[in-house]
Design a protein around this motif. Sequence first.
Motif, PDB file in Angstrom:
ATOM      1  N   SER A 108      63.335  26.227  43.026  1.00 58.30           N
ATOM      2  CA  SER A 108      63.631  27.135  43.325  1.00 58.30           C
ATOM      3  C   SER A 108      64.582  28.121  42.662  1.00 58.30           C
ATOM      4  O   SER A 108      64.519  29.429  42.571  1.00 58.30           O
ATOM      5  CB  SER A 108      64.567  27.111  44.959  1.00 58.30           C
ATOM      6  N   GLU A 128      57.785  18.056  50.605  1.00 57.65           N
ATOM      7  CA  GLU A 128      57.894  19.534  50.044  1.00 57.65           C
ATOM      8  C   GLU A 128      59.178  20.002  50.078  1.00 57.65           C
ATOM      9  O   GLU A 128      59.376  20.986  49.179  1.00 57.65           O
ATOM     10  CB  GLU A 128      56.746  20.180  50.712  1.00 57.65           C
ATOM     11  N   GLN A 185      56.965  24.467  36.888  1.00 54.87           N
ATOM     12  CA  GLN A 185      55.748  23.474  37.168  1.00 54.87           C
ATOM     13  C   GLN A 185      55.129  22.813  36.143  1.00 54.87           C
ATOM     14  O   GLN A 185      54.902  21.659  36.298  1.00 54.87           O
ATOM     15  CB  GLN A 185      54.764  24.004  38.137  1.00 54.87           C
ATOM     16  N   ARG A 206      60.618  22.143  46.737  1.00 55.42           N
ATOM     17  CA  ARG A 206      60.954  23.636  46.774  1.00 55.42           C
ATOM     18  C   ARG A 206      62.315  23.857  46.168  1.00 55.42           C
ATOM     19  O   ARG A 206      62.502  24.790  45.547  1.00 55.42           O
ATOM     20  CB  ARG A 206      60.827  24.156  48.013  1.00 55.42           C
ATOM     21  N   GLU A 207      63.113  22.927  46.583  1.00 56.55           N
ATOM     22  CA  GLU A 207      64.497  22.975  45.986  1.00 56.55           C
ATOM     23  C   GLU A 207      64.787  22.689  44.868  1.00 56.55           C
ATOM     24  O   GLU A 207      65.409  23.531  44.086  1.00 56.55           O
ATOM     25  CB  GLU A 207      65.382  21.856  46.889  1.00 56.55           C
ATOM     26  N   PRO A 213      52.435  21.847  44.239  1.00 57.23           N
ATOM     27  CA  PRO A 213      52.066  22.205  45.706  1.00 57.23           C
ATOM     28  C   PRO A 213      50.800  22.563  45.933  1.00 57.23           C
ATOM     29  O   PRO A 213      50.208  23.530  45.044  1.00 57.23           O
ATOM     30  CB  PRO A 213      53.040  22.982  46.267  1.00 57.23           C
TER      31      PRO A 213
END
Length: 367
Positions: free
Chosen positions: A316, A308, A322, A312-313, A329
């Motif tokens: 971000s 995860e 997405q 996220r990186e 997620p």
Amino acid sequence: MWKTCLRGRNFTLKLPGNTRPRQVQRLGDDDVLALCKCLQNSECVTGLDLRYNSITDGGAEHLAELLQGRSSLRCLDLMFNDVQAAGARVLGNSSLLSLRLSGNKIGRGGGMEVAGMLQENSTLQELQLADCDLDTVSVMALISALRRNEALRSVDISRPLLFSHQEEWAVHCSAMLTVNSSLVELHLGKMGMTDTGMERLTEGLRRNRGLRYLDLRCNRVTRDGARHLASMLKQNRVLEIVDLSSNRIEDDGAAHLSEAISWPGCSLKELSVCRNSIAAEGLLSLAQAVKANTSLTHIYIWGNYLEEPVFRELISSGRLRQEQTDVTPYEVDGHVFLAEVFQSLRKHVYSTDCDGTDVPAKTDATL
């Protein structure tokens, strides 16, 4: 249908044999003969989709006779039927713009017939011959024919039966790409390509100025092959989409690709590295590369050792939405997990409209 024809619209008639729910038997040669009689004076049916039926060389001969007449048919899809070498021969001598024969076991004989046809054909723009039991000789003959053919835009020769470990086909393909500037899309999945084959292939890609989509799925490329590919991407300013899924480039290979993606002037827009045994280090390097490259809009990473924090990186910076990747997620009892989203690279970047217009891949009108 005929009322629509009067309004000047063209259609692809779709009669695939894998329709669900199944209510009728698959089409055979006699059905094709009756269909050809109905279509011989039609001006609006410019595409014919007969995938997953039971059509043999006899049905192919009926279709060839239709094409030799006054038919307006320009796109023919016979994928996964029972056409063999004789059928490939008669269908090759036509004015089709698109011919899809993937899944028909035409073998060496059929491959050589198609290669001979490509020496003189100046109309065919899309050719699909994946999973056709082509051997090394016929694959090299097809690739050699592309050195002189300036009409074809999209070619798929994935999953041949290659038993030689010398990868002679890669040498021929490299030489072809050096001189061919008309080919836009090339599918080389399941070719058994190793790092040596990748090195040979990229030699031609360095000098190529036409190819936009390169499909290298399901080969045997490792970190060294990824290094050769990355080195080429630093010099090639045309290639936009690369499918490297189901290889084994690992973290080192991902790092090589990340360096190329971050290189000034890299033209890559979409990349798939699914199922490549890449762990957190390699995925983080790709995430940093996405931030540095303003042209890369889609990246697909599922099937690696994904965590995860890495995801996220990746999103971000806001550079990657997405819907432009294959991971999403979700939260359960306060814990964040990752799930696969069934999104992937486009299967094709080029498609031939049945009226002869070059267009992006799209869904045809259906009857």
